[in-house]
Design a protein around this motif. Structure first.
Motif, PDB file in Angstrom:
ATOM      1  N   ASP A 145       0.843  -1.182   0.000  1.00 44.39           N
ATOM      2  CA  ASP A 145       0.000   0.000   0.000  1.00 44.39           C
ATOM      3  C   ASP A 145       0.882   1.237   0.000  1.00 44.39           C
ATOM      4  O   ASP A 145       2.074   1.163   0.235  1.00 44.39           O
ATOM      5  N   ASP A 146       0.272   2.373  -0.292  1.00 44.74           N
ATOM      6  CA  ASP A 146       1.097   3.546  -0.500  1.00 44.74           C
ATOM      7  C   ASP A 146       0.657   4.749   0.308  1.00 44.74           C
ATOM      8  O   ASP A 146       0.944   5.873  -0.063  1.00 44.74           O
ATOM      9  N   THR A 147       0.006   4.518   1.416  1.00 41.86           N
ATOM     10  CA  THR A 147      -0.402   5.652   2.217  1.00 41.86           C
ATOM     11  C   THR A 147      -0.408   5.302   3.685  1.00 41.86           C
ATOM     12  O   THR A 147      -0.376   4.155   4.069  1.00 41.86           O
ATOM     13  N   GLY A 148      -0.425   6.308   4.503  1.00 39.28           N
ATOM     14  CA  GLY A 148      -0.503   6.117   5.936  1.00 39.28           C
ATOM     15  C   GLY A 148      -1.841   6.579   6.455  1.00 39.28           C
ATOM     16  O   GLY A 148      -2.877   6.083   6.056  1.00 39.28           O
ATOM     17  N   ALA A 169       2.300   2.654   7.088  1.00 40.23           N
ATOM     18  CA  ALA A 169       1.064   2.170   6.481  1.00 40.23           C
ATOM     19  C   ALA A 169       0.101   1.613   7.516  1.00 40.23           C
ATOM     20  O   ALA A 169       0.510   0.994   8.483  1.00 40.23           O
ATOM     21  N   ARG A 170      -1.167   1.843   7.273  1.00 40.16           N
ATOM     22  CA  ARG A 170      -2.219   1.270   8.112  1.00 40.16           C
ATOM     23  C   ARG A 170      -2.726  -0.050   7.561  1.00 40.16           C
ATOM     24  O   ARG A 170      -3.352  -0.818   8.271  1.00 40.16           O
ATOM     25  N   ILE A 171      -2.520  -0.304   6.270  1.00 39.59           N
ATOM     26  CA  ILE A 171      -3.086  -1.483   5.618  1.00 39.59           C
ATOM     27  C   ILE A 171      -2.036  -2.153   4.745  1.00 39.59           C
ATOM     28  O   ILE A 171      -1.256  -1.488   4.074  1.00 39.59           O
ATOM     29  N   ALA A 172      -2.075  -3.490   4.752  1.00 41.11           N
ATOM     30  CA  ALA A 172      -1.238  -4.287   3.865  1.00 41.11           C
ATOM     31  C   ALA A 172      -2.127  -5.345   3.210  1.00 41.11           C
ATOM     32  O   ALA A 172      -3.251  -5.584   3.652  1.00 41.11           O
ATOM     33  N   LEU A 173      -1.618  -5.945   2.173  1.00 39.03           N
ATOM     34  CA  LEU A 173      -2.307  -7.035   1.480  1.00 39.03           C
ATOM     35  C   LEU A 173      -1.449  -8.286   1.530  1.00 39.03           C
ATOM     36  O   LEU A 173      -0.232  -8.200   1.345  1.00 39.03           O
ATOM     37  N   THR A 174      -2.062  -9.441   1.732  1.00 42.68           N
ATOM     38  CA  THR A 174      -1.329 -10.687   1.566  1.00 42.68           C
ATOM     39  C   THR A 174      -1.155 -10.937   0.076  1.00 42.68           C
ATOM     40  O   THR A 174      -1.840 -10.330  -0.763  1.00 42.68           O
ATOM     41  N   ILE A 199     -10.140  -9.360   7.356  1.00 42.56           N
ATOM     42  CA  ILE A 199      -9.130  -8.487   7.950  1.00 42.56           C
ATOM     43  C   ILE A 199      -8.434  -9.218   9.084  1.00 42.56           C
ATOM     44  O   ILE A 199      -9.078  -9.820   9.937  1.00 42.56           O
ATOM     45  N   ARG A 200      -7.114  -9.165   9.060  1.00 43.01           N
ATOM     46  CA  ARG A 200      -6.308  -9.608  10.201  1.00 43.01           C
ATOM     47  C   ARG A 200      -5.738  -8.319  10.783  1.00 43.01           C
ATOM     48  O   ARG A 200      -5.343  -7.424  10.044  1.00 43.01           O
ATOM     49  N   SER A 201      -5.722  -8.212  12.089  1.00 45.36           N
ATOM     50  CA  SER A 201      -5.276  -6.945  12.671  1.00 45.36           C
ATOM     51  C   SER A 201      -4.298  -7.173  13.804  1.00 45.36           C
ATOM     52  O   SER A 201      -4.230  -8.250  14.395  1.00 45.36           O
ATOM     53  N   ARG A 202      -3.534  -6.139  14.053  1.00 50.02           N
ATOM     54  CA  ARG A 202      -2.624  -6.078  15.200  1.00 50.02           C
ATOM     55  C   ARG A 202      -2.547  -4.627  15.625  1.00 50.02           C
ATOM     56  O   ARG A 202      -2.841  -3.716  14.833  1.00 50.02           O
ATOM     57  N   LEU A 203      -2.165  -4.399  16.863  1.00 51.38           N
ATOM     58  CA  LEU A 203      -1.980  -3.026  17.318  1.00 51.38           C
ATOM     59  C   LEU A 203      -0.785  -2.409  16.614  1.00 51.38           C
ATOM     60  O   LEU A 203       0.218  -3.088  16.345  1.00 51.38           O
ATOM     61  N   LEU A 204      -0.879  -1.137  16.301  1.00 55.18           N
ATOM     62  CA  LEU A 204       0.263  -0.413  15.758  1.00 55.18           C
ATOM     63  C   LEU A 204       1.357  -0.353  16.813  1.00 55.18           C
ATOM     64  O   LEU A 204       1.073  -0.264  18.010  1.00 55.18           O
ATOM     65  N   THR A 205       2.600  -0.388  16.365  1.00 56.26           N
ATOM     66  CA  THR A 205       3.704  -0.185  17.292  1.00 56.26           C
ATOM     67  C   THR A 205       3.742   1.293  17.676  1.00 56.26           C
ATOM     68  O   THR A 205       3.128   2.140  16.995  1.00 56.26           O
ATOM     69  N   GLU A 206       4.460   1.621  18.704  1.00 59.16           N
ATOM     70  CA  GLU A 206       4.588   3.024  19.111  1.00 59.16           C
ATOM     71  C   GLU A 206       5.192   3.847  17.975  1.00 59.16           C
ATOM     72  O   GLU A 206       4.738   4.959  17.690  1.00 59.16           O
ATOM     73  N   GLU A 207       6.209   3.310  17.302  1.00 59.63           N
ATOM     74  CA  GLU A 207       6.839   4.016  16.188  1.00 59.63           C
ATOM     75  C   GLU A 207       5.822   4.255  15.060  1.00 59.63           C
ATOM     76  O   GLU A 207       5.776   5.346  14.493  1.00 59.63           O
ATOM     77  N   GLU A 208       5.008   3.250  14.725  1.00 61.17           N
ATOM     78  CA  GLU A 208       3.996   3.418  13.689  1.00 61.17           C
ATOM     79  C   GLU A 208       2.978   4.479  14.100  1.00 61.17           C
ATOM     80  O   GLU A 208       2.598   5.329  13.278  1.00 61.17           O
ATOM     81  N   ARG A 209       2.554   4.465  15.362  1.00 63.12           N
ATOM     82  CA  ARG A 209       1.581   5.481  15.830  1.00 63.12           C
ATOM     83  C   ARG A 209       2.148   6.884  15.665  1.00 63.12           C
ATOM     84  O   ARG A 209       1.456   7.789  15.213  1.00 63.12           O
ATOM     85  N   VAL A 210       3.406   7.059  16.007  1.00 61.68           N
ATOM     86  CA  VAL A 210       4.035   8.375  15.900  1.00 61.68           C
ATOM     87  C   VAL A 210       4.104   8.788  14.429  1.00 61.68           C
ATOM     88  O   VAL A 210       3.738   9.911  14.078  1.00 61.68           O
ATOM     89  N   ARG A 211       4.556   7.879  13.565  1.00 64.18           N
ATOM     90  CA  ARG A 211       4.692   8.206  12.133  1.00 64.18           C
ATOM     91  C   ARG A 211       3.354   8.472  11.463  1.00 64.18           C
ATOM     92  O   ARG A 211       3.263   9.223  10.508  1.00 64.18           O
ATOM     93  N   LEU A 212       2.287   7.835  11.982  1.00 72.88           N
ATOM     94  CA  LEU A 212       0.959   8.037  11.411  1.00 72.88           C
ATOM     95  C   LEU A 212       0.205   9.181  12.058  1.00 72.88           C
ATOM     96  O   LEU A 212      -0.926   9.485  11.704  1.00 72.88           O
ATOM     97  N   GLY A 213       0.831   9.801  13.053  1.00 75.63           N
ATOM     98  CA  GLY A 213       0.224  10.959  13.692  1.00 75.63           C
ATOM     99  C   GLY A 213      -0.921  10.634  14.640  1.00 75.63           C
ATOM    100  O   GLY A 213      -1.806  11.429  14.840  1.00 75.63           O
ATOM    101  N   GLY A 214      -0.886   9.466  15.223  1.00 70.36           N
ATOM    102  CA  GLY A 214      -2.006   9.158  16.105  1.00 70.36           C
ATOM    103  C   GLY A 214      -1.638   8.269  17.215  1.00 70.36           C
ATOM    104  O   GLY A 214      -2.307   7.892  18.065  1.00 70.36           O
TER     105      GLY A 214
END
Length: 137
Positions: free
Chosen positions: A2-5, A16-21, A122-137
Motif C-alpha cells: 500500500d502507499d499511504t498512511g 502504512a495502516r493497511i497491507a495485502l497478503t 481483515i487480520r489486525s494487530r496493534l500499531l507499534t509506538e513508532e507506527e503510531r508516531v509516524r501516522l500521527g495518532g
C-alpha cells in the motif's frame, strides 16, 4: 503493497495502516481483470458487514461518514484500490494495522469475490509506538 498512511495526511509511504497478503493481491488482479477498477469498504457492521467488501470503483457510495484509509498499490493493477472505512469504525480501529487476506468460504453476496468461493477478511494487530508516531495518532 500500500502507499499511504493516515487518512488525510502526508504520512510517509512506509507508515502504512493497511497491507495485502499475496493471496489478496492475486485475487484483486483477477477481480480487476473481470470488473475493472476496484474499491473496498469496511463498515464494521455485524456478520459479513464486518468484512471488507470489494466493489467496482465508485459503486459503493461514500460520504462524510466514511474515511479514505488507504490507496492500495497492487502489482498488476493499473490504478490504486481505494480502501474506505466508516468513520465510526475508524474511531475504534485507529490504533490497529490491518492486513487484507483471503480465505475459503462464501462471504457476502455483495462483495465481488463471493462467486469465487472465497472471501476477504481483515487480520489486525496493534500499531507499534513508532507506527503510531509516524501516522500521527
Amino acid at each position: 503493497m500500500d502507499d499511504t498512511g493516515a487518512p488525510g495526511t502526508g504520512s510517509p509511504p512506509d507508515a502504512a495502516r493497511i497491507a495485502l497478503t499475496d493471496a489478496a493481491a492475486a485475487l484483486l488482479r483477477s477481480l480487476r481483470a473481470r470488473h475493472g477498477p476496484l474499491m473496498f469498504h469496511q463498515s464494521g457492521g455485524c456478520c459479513d458487514g464486518s468484512a471488507p467488501m470489494c466493489y467496482p470503483a465508485g459503486e459503493f457510495r461514500t460520504g462524510a461518514s466514511d474515511v479514505l484509509l488507504a490507496r492500495l498499490a497492487v502489482a498488476g493493477v493499473p490504478e490504486p484500490v481505494d480502501f474506505w472505512m466508516s468513520a465510526e469504525q475508524f474511531a475504534r480501529w485507529r490504533h490497529t494495522h490491518l492486513t487484507v487476506d483471503v480465505v475459503p468460504g462464501r462471504g457476502s453476496g455483495f462483495s465481488l469475490e463471493a462467486p469465487d468461493g472465497v472471501r476477504f477478511l481483515i487480520r489486525s494487530r496493534l500499531l507499534t509506538e513508532e507506527e503510531r508516531v509516524r501516522l500521527g495518532g
